[in-house]
Design a protein around this motif. Sequence first.
Motif: not given
Length: 263
Positions: A202-204, A212-215, A217-224, A245-252
């Motif tokens: 990922x460059x930009x 993140x839309x495709x996989x 945000x958890x996959x981004x979080x779990x990147x080694x 935007x991060x909602x009150x339920x932590x949904x992005x």
Amino acid sequence: MADWLTLKQLSEKRGIPENTLRYWKSLNYIASSTIDNVVMLDDNSVTRFLDANQTKELEEDYLKQLIQEKKAECEATLAYFEDELYLLKTQKLYQPLFHIVIEELGALITDDYQREIFLAISKGEPIARVAARHQLTYVQTANAYSNILEKLGENTNRISTFRHRTMELLYSRFDTTDPTNTRIGDILETHANAVLKTKANIENVRELLQYASKYGWNKVRNLHGMGEVTYSRMIETLCNNHFIIVGEDKNIELSPEIATLLL
């Protein structure tokens, strides 16, 4: 009055084969008589027979054409109602999007009174209820709404101008035409930048949001090598810079301005 002609005479006059005339005579389609052992045919009855059959043929052609036209009309009507049914079925999907557009248009109306009328009716509130709230008649309210729509349509450039100003206000640090072209190294910490580049290529910002839309945000979080702290700071940075935007339920979710660039 009959106009008697011999079979040969009538055939030559009408250009109709004698066999055909004999066949019509045998079926009593045309009048005939035998005079001095000579078969005579009534030319007038031939005229009536031909006129009747030609008219019938024209009527059949007309009816066929009419049937085809009505069939086409029915198909067009069915297609129209199929489209209407589809819109009704998908209303839940596009209604929230329409409300966002309506809110954006409402922001262009500087008069609070007119803005309230516009937003209320555009979002589906009955005109009679809006009229009662503003102590207006139904006709007055409908006319006011029509005038508001007319003014909004007088200069459609206001919409693009408003969006341009919004982009400049929110993304003045970046390329306001398309902020997602921003390199992640210009916005994220060094460690997050390194992980995203080496582990996900990922460059930009655009590539990050698409990933993140495709996989998810958890996959981004779990990147080694990402780590919880680095991930949290990355999300906070993206949120503070109006990319997400991060909602009150932590949904992005993507911010509306950014979502339009990625759709």
